[in-house]
Enzyme design. Structure first.
Site, mmCIF file in Angstrom:
data_model
loop_
_atom_site.group_PDB
_atom_site.id
_atom_site.type_symbol
_atom_site.label_atom_id
_atom_site.label_comp_id
_atom_site.label_asym_id
_atom_site.label_seq_id
_atom_site.Cartn_x
_atom_site.Cartn_y
_atom_site.Cartn_z
ATOM 1 N N HIS A 41 -43.187 52.022 -14.925
ATOM 2 C CA HIS A 41 -42.909 50.622 -14.379
ATOM 3 C C HIS A 41 -43.915 49.863 -15.417
ATOM 4 O O HIS A 41 -43.452 48.810 -15.833
ATOM 5 C CB HIS A 41 -43.220 50.679 -13.065
ATOM 6 C CG HIS A 41 -43.067 49.264 -12.508
ATOM 7 N ND1 HIS A 41 -42.081 48.959 -11.806
ATOM 8 C CD2 HIS A 41 -44.023 48.210 -12.723
ATOM 9 C CE1 HIS A 41 -42.197 47.465 -11.479
ATOM 10 N NE2 HIS A 41 -43.409 47.122 -11.928
ATOM 11 N N GLU A 42 -45.079 50.226 -15.468
ATOM 12 C CA GLU A 42 -46.129 49.434 -16.200
ATOM 13 C C GLU A 42 -45.747 49.603 -17.898
ATOM 14 O O GLU A 42 -45.761 48.308 -18.619
ATOM 15 C CB GLU A 42 -47.470 49.836 -16.125
ATOM 16 C CG GLU A 42 -47.882 49.416 -14.591
ATOM 17 C CD GLU A 42 -47.612 48.031 -14.103
ATOM 18 O OE1 GLU A 42 -47.638 47.068 -14.951
ATOM 19 O OE2 GLU A 42 -47.417 47.824 -12.833
ATOM 20 N N HIS A 52 -42.893 46.967 -18.393
ATOM 21 C CA HIS A 52 -43.455 45.648 -18.532
ATOM 22 C C HIS A 52 -43.847 45.447 -19.900
ATOM 23 O O HIS A 52 -43.675 44.497 -20.632
ATOM 24 C CB HIS A 52 -44.567 45.158 -17.511
ATOM 25 C CG HIS A 52 -44.121 45.016 -16.247
ATOM 26 N ND1 HIS A 52 -42.891 44.445 -15.849
ATOM 27 C CD2 HIS A 52 -44.598 45.447 -15.011
ATOM 28 C CE1 HIS A 52 -42.802 44.124 -14.658
ATOM 29 N NE2 HIS A 52 -43.547 45.056 -14.111
ATOM 30 N N CYS A 56 -36.753 44.099 -11.805
ATOM 31 C CA CYS A 56 -35.233 44.073 -11.497
ATOM 32 C C CYS A 56 -34.800 44.335 -10.053
ATOM 33 O O CYS A 56 -35.529 44.483 -9.112
ATOM 34 C CB CYS A 56 -35.003 45.512 -12.173
ATOM 35 S SG CYS A 56 -33.152 45.866 -12.236
ATOM 36 N N CYS A 61 -33.870 51.018 -9.414
ATOM 37 C CA CYS A 61 -34.626 50.953 -10.813
ATOM 38 C C CYS A 61 -36.032 51.072 -10.627
ATOM 39 O O CYS A 61 -36.635 50.461 -9.812
ATOM 40 C CB CYS A 61 -34.128 49.578 -11.325
ATOM 41 S SG CYS A 61 -34.756 49.603 -13.151
ATOM 42 N N CYS A 67 -32.439 51.192 -14.604
ATOM 43 C CA CYS A 67 -30.995 50.973 -14.257
ATOM 44 C C CYS A 67 -30.393 50.993 -15.771
ATOM 45 O O CYS A 67 -31.046 50.673 -16.754
ATOM 46 C CB CYS A 67 -30.832 49.889 -13.523
ATOM 47 S SG CYS A 67 -31.208 48.287 -14.060
ATOM 48 N N CYS A 104 -31.627 47.504 -17.528
ATOM 49 C CA CYS A 104 -32.863 47.199 -17.946
ATOM 50 C C CYS A 104 -32.985 48.488 -19.164
ATOM 51 O O CYS A 104 -33.553 48.168 -20.089
ATOM 52 C CB CYS A 104 -33.933 48.052 -16.984
ATOM 53 S SG CYS A 104 -34.340 46.743 -15.757
#
Length: 176
Positions: free
Chosen positions: A132-133, A136, A143, A148, A167, A170
């Site tokens: 996740h990070e 970014h 999202c 996702c 997803c 993304c």
């Protein structure tokens, strides 16, 4: 678009297998090269005695200033309780499209919530937060797809409900 290499800097004491498996999982998900190195940082400088937590904004700036390079994306891995002023706690933070981010696994273990240890679940949560990070850092925003990995999450249960994968939308943004 070719993704830049990632440098995961471990701050603190980690089981070698944990780091090795975390990097393997994240590398597989993002199809990206990740190296591990060890970092040393006096986190007491970021401790807020009133909150009994560590200021993630200040820590992220420190990682950016002293550990990041222009050639790689740098993610610091910690096991301390992080906050930013507008949230009670956070799991991680990164500069959007930037070269630096941080993740803390402090709130990702079952033991933190009075439940029996589950190493597999801990690894899944840790993988999701790192992906996740890094998302970014690679320019992805939160999202709306609840499955996702880039879906926003405030609680550990939110992390459990999403997958460790991007997803289709993304993933398309990441490679375009």
């Amino acid at each position: 678009m070719e993704l830049p290499p990632i440098s995961l800097i471990s701050f603190g004491y980690w089981d070698h297998d944990f780091l090795k498996n975390l990097v393997k999982n994240v590398s597989h998900e993002l199809n990206i090269e990740i190296s591990i190195r060890e970092g040393h940082l006096d986190v007491s400088d970021f401790y807020d005695a009133n909150r009994r937590q560590y200021n993630a904004n200040d820590m992220l700036r420190q990682i950016e200033t002293y550990f990041s390079t222009n050639q790689t994306k740098t993610l610091g891995l910690f096991n301390i309780d992080l906050f930013i002023p507008i949230f009670t706690y956070i799991f991680g933070q990164a500069y959007l499209g930037g070269r630096s981010g941080i993740v803390s696994v402090f709130r990702l273990s079952n033991e933190r919530y009075g439940m029996e240890a589950d190493d597999k679940l801990f690894m899944e949560r840790s993988t999701k937060e790192v992906v996740h990070e890094l998302g970014h850092m690679l320019g992805l925003i939160h999202c709306y797809d609840t499955d996702c990995v880039m879906h926003s999450g405030s609680y550990v249960e939110d992390i459990d409900q999403k997958s460790s994968s991007l997803c289709m939308e993304c993933r398309a943004k990441l490679v375009s």
